[in-house]
Design a protein around this motif. Structure first.
Motif, mmCIF file in Angstrom:
data_model
loop_
_atom_site.group_PDB
_atom_site.id
_atom_site.type_symbol
_atom_site.label_atom_id
_atom_site.label_comp_id
_atom_site.label_asym_id
_atom_site.label_seq_id
_atom_site.Cartn_x
_atom_site.Cartn_y
_atom_site.Cartn_z
ATOM 1 N N GLN A 17 0.978 -1.345 -0.076
ATOM 2 C CA GLN A 17 0.033 0.029 0.074
ATOM 3 C C GLN A 17 0.828 1.279 -0.052
ATOM 4 O O GLN A 17 1.934 1.179 0.612
ATOM 5 N N PRO A 18 0.697 2.324 -0.689
ATOM 6 C CA PRO A 18 1.494 3.387 -0.651
ATOM 7 C C PRO A 18 1.234 4.246 0.409
ATOM 8 O O PRO A 18 0.090 4.179 1.189
ATOM 9 N N TYR A 40 12.655 6.741 7.894
ATOM 10 C CA TYR A 40 11.842 5.399 7.877
ATOM 11 C C TYR A 40 12.102 4.682 6.684
ATOM 12 O O TYR A 40 12.480 3.465 6.791
ATOM 13 N N GLN A 41 12.138 5.244 5.377
ATOM 14 C CA GLN A 41 12.284 4.398 4.243
ATOM 15 C C GLN A 41 13.719 3.768 4.218
ATOM 16 O O GLN A 41 13.837 2.822 3.580
ATOM 17 N N ASN A 42 14.718 4.490 4.874
ATOM 18 C CA ASN A 42 16.204 4.044 4.823
ATOM 19 C C ASN A 42 16.042 2.745 5.509
ATOM 20 O O ASN A 42 17.182 2.014 5.520
ATOM 21 N N GLU A 201 -6.507 2.632 6.146
ATOM 22 C CA GLU A 201 -7.460 3.456 6.715
ATOM 23 C C GLU A 201 -7.096 4.231 8.042
ATOM 24 O O GLU A 201 -7.718 4.927 8.674
ATOM 25 N N TYR A 202 -5.565 4.142 8.277
ATOM 26 C CA TYR A 202 -5.085 4.967 9.346
ATOM 27 C C TYR A 202 -4.472 6.041 9.076
ATOM 28 O O TYR A 202 -4.036 6.354 7.937
ATOM 29 N N LEU A 216 2.446 3.247 11.867
ATOM 30 C CA LEU A 216 1.537 3.442 11.041
ATOM 31 C C LEU A 216 1.313 2.274 9.842
ATOM 32 O O LEU A 216 0.364 2.149 9.588
ATOM 33 N N VAL A 217 2.554 2.156 9.213
ATOM 34 C CA VAL A 217 2.593 1.161 8.258
ATOM 35 C C VAL A 217 2.674 -0.072 8.477
ATOM 36 O O VAL A 217 1.796 -1.300 8.071
ATOM 37 N N GLU A 218 3.444 -0.701 9.619
ATOM 38 C CA GLU A 218 3.586 -1.988 10.122
ATOM 39 C C GLU A 218 2.776 -2.490 11.346
ATOM 40 O O GLU A 218 3.001 -3.596 11.467
#
Length: 220
Positions: A17-18, A40-42, A201-202, A216-218
């Motif tokens: 999900q983007p 975070y991306q790194n 949805e978050y 948020l993502v994981e």
């Protein structure tokens, strides 16, 4: 600004999900939020695609010529801006970010948002991302006026976009209307401030630290 572009030959995790971001280029917390996202991306093996949604912080203060009327009462007095500046400086230290606040209150980001939205809708993701990051760095690192079509054209040339095409887009009423529709949609979706990050949805609002984005993502 740390580069958030996926490694060469990848387009982020195609199955992921983007991560959505509602933001305005002239918001210092949006710039800091992008730095947090870059950190975070790194940490990730596969970098998330960014789904950017423009948001208009200048709507109530914009004169017809694009200059900003600070006399309009929006409930934000000098004490508010002083507190905001202190918060920006705190986050700069926390995230290790150097940035200039010299121009941000005087610049109308609408031309940059129109140009960026056009590129997002018309070109591959990696090219939009490069243009997006160039706009951010132009304002916050190089103190350039991203409300100036000539500046945007120069930034476009730097990322292999046609400068004349970007100049034309900045003046194109249809693309202005499309961006205005996106502004309205953001408010209908309940976005009242930026940056706002979304994943499924978050949502998380503000220049939250990398560990908040990870949760948020994981979910952890």
């Amino acid at each position: 600004m740390s580069n958030t572009e996926p490694d060469a030959g990848t387009d982020g995790d195609a199955d992921a999900q983007p991560i959505g971001i509602y933001s305005d280029y002239v918001c210092p917390f949006c710039y800091l939020g992008r730095e947090s996202l870059a950190q975070y991306q790194n940490e990730r093996d596969e970098r998330l695609r960014i789904d950017w949604y423009p948001f208009d912080l200048r709507a109530d203060k914009r004169r017809p010529d694009g200059t900003i009327d600070h006399s309009v009462d929006d409930g934000k007095d000098e004490d508010y801006f002083e507190q905001a500046k202190e918060n920006v400086e705190r986050l700069q230290d926390e995230y290790g970010v150097e940035m200039s606040l010299a121009l941000s209150r005087e610049i109308d980001s609408l031309p940059a948002q129109v140009a960026s939205f056009y590129v997002k809708e018309s070109y591959p993701y990696e090219q939009w991302l490069a243009f997006d990051e160039a706009i951010l760095d132009a304002l916050w690192q190089d103190e350039r006026d991203i409300g100036d079509a000539d500046v945007l054209a120069d930034l476009a040339a730097d990322v292999d976009l046609d400068p004349a095409e970007i100049r034309e887009t900045v003046d194109d009423e249809q693309w202005h209307e499309r961006v205005t529709e996106r502004f309205d949609a953001a408010r209908r979706e309940g976005v009242t401030g930026v940056p706002t990050f979304t994943y499924g949805e978050y949502a998380a609002r503000g220049a939250v630290p990398p560990e908040h984005l990870r949760r948020l993502v994981e979910g952890r």
